[in-house]
Design a protein around this motif. Structure first.
Motif, PDB file in Angstrom:
ATOM      1  N   GLN A  80       0.820  -1.150  -0.009  1.00 24.80           N
ATOM      2  CA  GLN A  80      -0.101   0.026   0.019  1.00 24.80           C
ATOM      3  C   GLN A  80       0.722   1.283  -0.131  1.00 24.80           C
ATOM      4  OE1 GLN A  80      -2.477  -1.330   3.249  1.00 24.80           O
ATOM      5  NE2 GLN A  80      -3.844   0.224   2.402  1.00 24.80           N
ATOM      6  N   SER A  81       0.370   2.383  -0.103  1.00 20.14           N
ATOM      7  CA  SER A  81       0.749   3.614   0.044  1.00 20.14           C
ATOM      8  C   SER A  81       0.828   4.096   1.286  1.00 20.14           C
ATOM      9  CB  SER A  81      -0.232   4.916  -0.730  1.00 20.14           C
ATOM     10  OG  SER A  81      -0.114   4.593  -2.157  1.00 20.14           O
ATOM     11  N   HIS A  82       1.667   5.043   1.507  1.00 21.11           N
ATOM     12  CA  HIS A  82       1.596   5.407   3.109  1.00 21.11           C
ATOM     13  C   HIS A  82       0.557   6.533   3.149  1.00 21.11           C
ATOM     14  CE1 HIS A  82       3.744   6.224   6.983  1.00 21.11           C
ATOM     15  NE2 HIS A  82       3.507   7.725   6.712  1.00 21.11           N
ATOM     16  N   ASN A  83      -0.473   5.800   4.131  1.00 20.29           N
ATOM     17  CA  ASN A  83      -1.654   6.422   4.284  1.00 20.29           C
ATOM     18  C   ASN A  83      -2.045   7.127   5.713  1.00 20.29           C
ATOM     19  OD1 ASN A  83      -2.537   5.473   1.579  1.00 20.29           O
ATOM     20  ND2 ASN A  83      -2.880   3.512   2.417  1.00 20.29           N
ATOM     21  N   ILE A 113      -5.542   8.322   0.806  1.00 20.24           N
ATOM     22  CA  ILE A 113      -5.520   7.108   0.977  1.00 20.24           C
ATOM     23  C   ILE A 113      -5.585   6.091  -0.163  1.00 20.24           C
ATOM     24  CG2 ILE A 113      -7.152   5.312   2.063  1.00 20.24           C
ATOM     25  CD1 ILE A 113      -8.308   7.287   3.933  1.00 20.24           C
ATOM     26  N   ASP A 114      -4.518   5.505  -0.276  1.00 21.62           N
ATOM     27  CA  ASP A 114      -4.129   4.770  -1.686  1.00 21.62           C
ATOM     28  C   ASP A 114      -4.449   5.545  -2.789  1.00 21.62           C
ATOM     29  OD1 ASP A 114      -3.017   2.310  -0.508  1.00 21.62           O
ATOM     30  OD2 ASP A 114      -4.864   1.886   0.127  1.00 21.62           O
ATOM     31  N   GLY A 115      -3.996   6.665  -2.999  1.00 22.99           N
ATOM     32  CA  GLY A 115      -4.075   7.543  -4.176  1.00 22.99           C
ATOM     33  C   GLY A 115      -5.184   8.467  -4.149  1.00 22.99           C
ATOM     34  N   THR A 116      -6.325   8.057  -3.241  1.00 22.06           N
ATOM     35  CA  THR A 116      -7.291   9.072  -3.227  1.00 22.06           C
ATOM     36  C   THR A 116      -7.352  10.064  -2.341  1.00 22.06           C
ATOM     37  OG1 THR A 116      -8.708   7.437  -1.822  1.00 22.06           O
ATOM     38  CG2 THR A 116      -8.735   7.216  -4.019  1.00 22.06           C
ATOM     39  N   GLY A 175     -18.204   9.573   1.179  1.00 19.74           N
ATOM     40  CA  GLY A 175     -19.025   8.433   1.434  1.00 19.74           C
ATOM     41  C   GLY A 175     -18.513   7.098   1.206  1.00 19.74           C
ATOM     42  N   LYS A 176     -19.417   5.921   1.081  1.00 13.90           N
ATOM     43  CA  LYS A 176     -18.700   4.985   0.665  1.00 13.90           C
ATOM     44  C   LYS A 176     -18.086   4.847  -0.622  1.00 13.90           C
ATOM     45  CE  LYS A 176     -19.616   0.053   1.396  1.00 13.90           C
ATOM     46  NZ  LYS A 176     -21.150  -1.065   1.813  1.00 13.90           N
ATOM     47  N   GLN A 177     -16.871   4.201  -0.492  1.00 10.68           N
ATOM     48  CA  GLN A 177     -16.113   4.118  -1.755  1.00 10.68           C
ATOM     49  C   GLN A 177     -15.341   2.900  -1.895  1.00 10.68           C
ATOM     50  OE1 GLN A 177     -13.446   8.158  -2.210  1.00 10.68           O
ATOM     51  NE2 GLN A 177     -14.623   8.218  -0.224  1.00 10.68           N
ATOM     52  N   TYR A 178     -15.076   2.236  -2.995  1.00  9.43           N
ATOM     53  CA  TYR A 178     -14.339   0.834  -3.272  1.00  9.43           C
ATOM     54  C   TYR A 178     -13.050   1.300  -4.127  1.00  9.43           C
ATOM     55  CZ  TYR A 178     -13.452  -3.572  -4.915  1.00  9.43           C
ATOM     56  OH  TYR A 178     -12.755  -4.755  -5.378  1.00  9.43           O
ATOM     57  N   ILE A 179     -11.978   0.933  -3.146  1.00  5.96           N
ATOM     58  CA  ILE A 179     -10.674   1.024  -3.700  1.00  5.96           C
ATOM     59  C   ILE A 179     -10.091  -0.540  -4.086  1.00  5.96           C
ATOM     60  CG2 ILE A 179      -8.405   1.639  -2.900  1.00  5.96           C
ATOM     61  CD1 ILE A 179     -10.422   3.889  -2.903  1.00  5.96           C
ATOM     62  N   ASP A 180      -9.658  -0.612  -5.082  1.00  2.00           N
ATOM     63  CA  ASP A 180      -8.936  -1.653  -5.786  1.00  2.00           C
ATOM     64  C   ASP A 180      -7.421  -1.464  -6.071  1.00  2.00           C
ATOM     65  OD1 ASP A 180      -8.583  -4.218  -6.702  1.00  2.00           O
ATOM     66  OD2 ASP A 180      -9.113  -3.904  -8.728  1.00  2.00           O
ATOM     67  N   ILE A 181      -6.492  -2.183  -5.535  1.00  2.00           N
ATOM     68  CA  ILE A 181      -5.036  -1.829  -5.924  1.00  2.00           C
ATOM     69  C   ILE A 181      -4.666  -3.340  -6.634  1.00  2.00           C
ATOM     70  CG2 ILE A 181      -2.863  -1.400  -5.271  1.00  2.00           C
ATOM     71  CD1 ILE A 181      -4.135  -0.156  -2.759  1.00  2.00           C
ATOM     72  N   PRO A 182      -4.706  -3.492  -7.648  1.00  2.00           N
ATOM     73  CA  PRO A 182      -4.236  -4.719  -8.331  1.00  2.00           C
ATOM     74  C   PRO A 182      -3.118  -5.284  -7.770  1.00  2.00           C
ATOM     75  CG  PRO A 182      -4.880  -3.244 -10.137  1.00  2.00           C
ATOM     76  CD  PRO A 182      -4.809  -2.125  -8.853  1.00  2.00           C
ATOM     77  N   SER A 185      -8.065  -4.871  -2.208  1.00  2.00           N
ATOM     78  CA  SER A 185      -9.098  -4.306  -2.332  1.00  2.00           C
ATOM     79  C   SER A 185      -9.928  -4.061  -1.365  1.00  2.00           C
ATOM     80  CB  SER A 185     -10.140  -4.910  -3.624  1.00  2.00           C
ATOM     81  OG  SER A 185     -10.401  -6.278  -3.095  1.00  2.00           O
ATOM     82  N   TYR A 186     -10.878  -3.159  -0.922  1.00  2.00           N
ATOM     83  CA  TYR A 186     -11.561  -2.802   0.299  1.00  2.00           C
ATOM     84  C   TYR A 186     -12.490  -1.558  -0.084  1.00  2.00           C
ATOM     85  CZ  TYR A 186      -8.030   1.031   0.790  1.00  2.00           C
ATOM     86  OH  TYR A 186      -7.296   2.184   0.642  1.00  2.00           O
ATOM     87  N   TYR A 187     -13.409  -1.611   1.025  1.00  2.00           N
ATOM     88  CA  TYR A 187     -14.175  -0.308   1.045  1.00  2.00           C
ATOM     89  C   TYR A 187     -13.850   0.850   2.305  1.00  2.00           C
ATOM     90  CZ  TYR A 187     -17.844  -2.998  -1.657  1.00  2.00           C
ATOM     91  OH  TYR A 187     -18.353  -3.393  -2.745  1.00  2.00           O
TER      92      TYR A 187
END
Length: 259
Positions: A85-88, A109-112, A138-145, A149-151
């Motif tokens: 992961q990125s440093h969040n 948070i992971d690029g967002t 709000g609620k967001q879905y994050i996917d790091i190939p 992946s998480y919400y």
């Protein structure tokens, strides 16, 4: 920010599974003079709301540097668990007025880019602050190939205690070398373990959270050998356990000197 919690919770029912945490390098956090550490630091955990985010409502570390009188405060929420992961980090700022805290947080948070509110109240009976936070997006879905992946939950709660506070009073943590130990409370399915640099936290500058991980199931130990600790430096280790409803069962913190 977190692991695929549905998978981990299923595994926790059948085996004891420690989650490998992300280790910050020594350069990722400042090392201040431990003698400057004051008891204005309150540390604890945030818990993402399980009702609005049933997929993976995660715990994480949070701390504040609180003034003795009504004034501005600062702190951070830490969202990193895995090395891929990125440093969040979420930076918290706000104002303390009597028993009330009112502020905002923001960070990457992971690029967002994320932000939200952070509000709380001091409860004298519990000698703790408790409150809520929100996420503007709000609620967001994050996917790091090939990583995770998480919400991101749209909201959550937090509790903050003085360094060395044990809740309940018979719950405690101890250090032997690089191993932190505790007695898992009955019903624990997820335990947050993290290391804080109290000198950095009390300085009000930089990120004081050195490392954190999640331990699934009733296990009562975690190894800090990958946390990048500086030998001879004073740190605080914190442990908080929650049950299947994601309610806090216990929390404790203790100062130690890195071997």
């Amino acid at each position: 920010m977190k692991t695929p919690m549905r998978t981990l919770l299923a595994l926790a029912l059948t085996t004891v599974l420690p989650l490998a945490g992300w280790a910050a390098s020594p350069a990722a956090h400042a090392v201040a003079n431990a003698s400057t550490s004051q008891d204005s630091v309150y540390l604890g955990y945030y818990q993402e709301d399980p009702a609005s985010n049933p997929e993976d409502p995660t715990m994480g570390s949070v701390y504040l540097n609180l003034p003795a009188s009504d004034s501005e405060f600062s702190g951070t929420m830490y969202f990193t668990y895995l090395g891929c992961q990125s440093h969040n980090l979420g930076t918290i700022s706000g104002s303390k007025a009597g028993a009330s805290l009112k502020g905002k947080w923001n960070g990457s948070i992971d690029g967002t880019q994320q932000a939200g509110t952070f509000t709380g109240t001091y409860a004298p009976a519990q000698s703790a602050y408790a409150g809520t936070f929100t996420v503007d997006g709000g609620k967001q879905y994050i996917d790091i190939p090939s990583c995770i992946s998480y919400y991101i939950a749209p909201k959550g709660t937090f509790e903050l205690f003085a360094v060395g506070k044990n809740v309940p009073s018979n719950f405690s943590v101890s250090m032997t070398g690089n191993t932190v130990s505790w007695s898992p409370p009955s019903g624990a399915i997820m335990t947050l373990v993290y290391v804080l640099d109290p000198a950095v936290a009390s300085s009000g500058h930089g990120n004081a959270t050195v490392w954190q991980t999640l331990v699934m199931g009733p296990q009562g130990t975690a190894n800090l050998s990958e946390a990048g600790l500086v030998s001879g430096h004073t740190y605080v280790v914190a442990v908080g356990a929650s049950d299947s409803r994601f309610h806090r069962l216990s929390f404790a913190s203790s100062r130690f000197t890195a071997p």
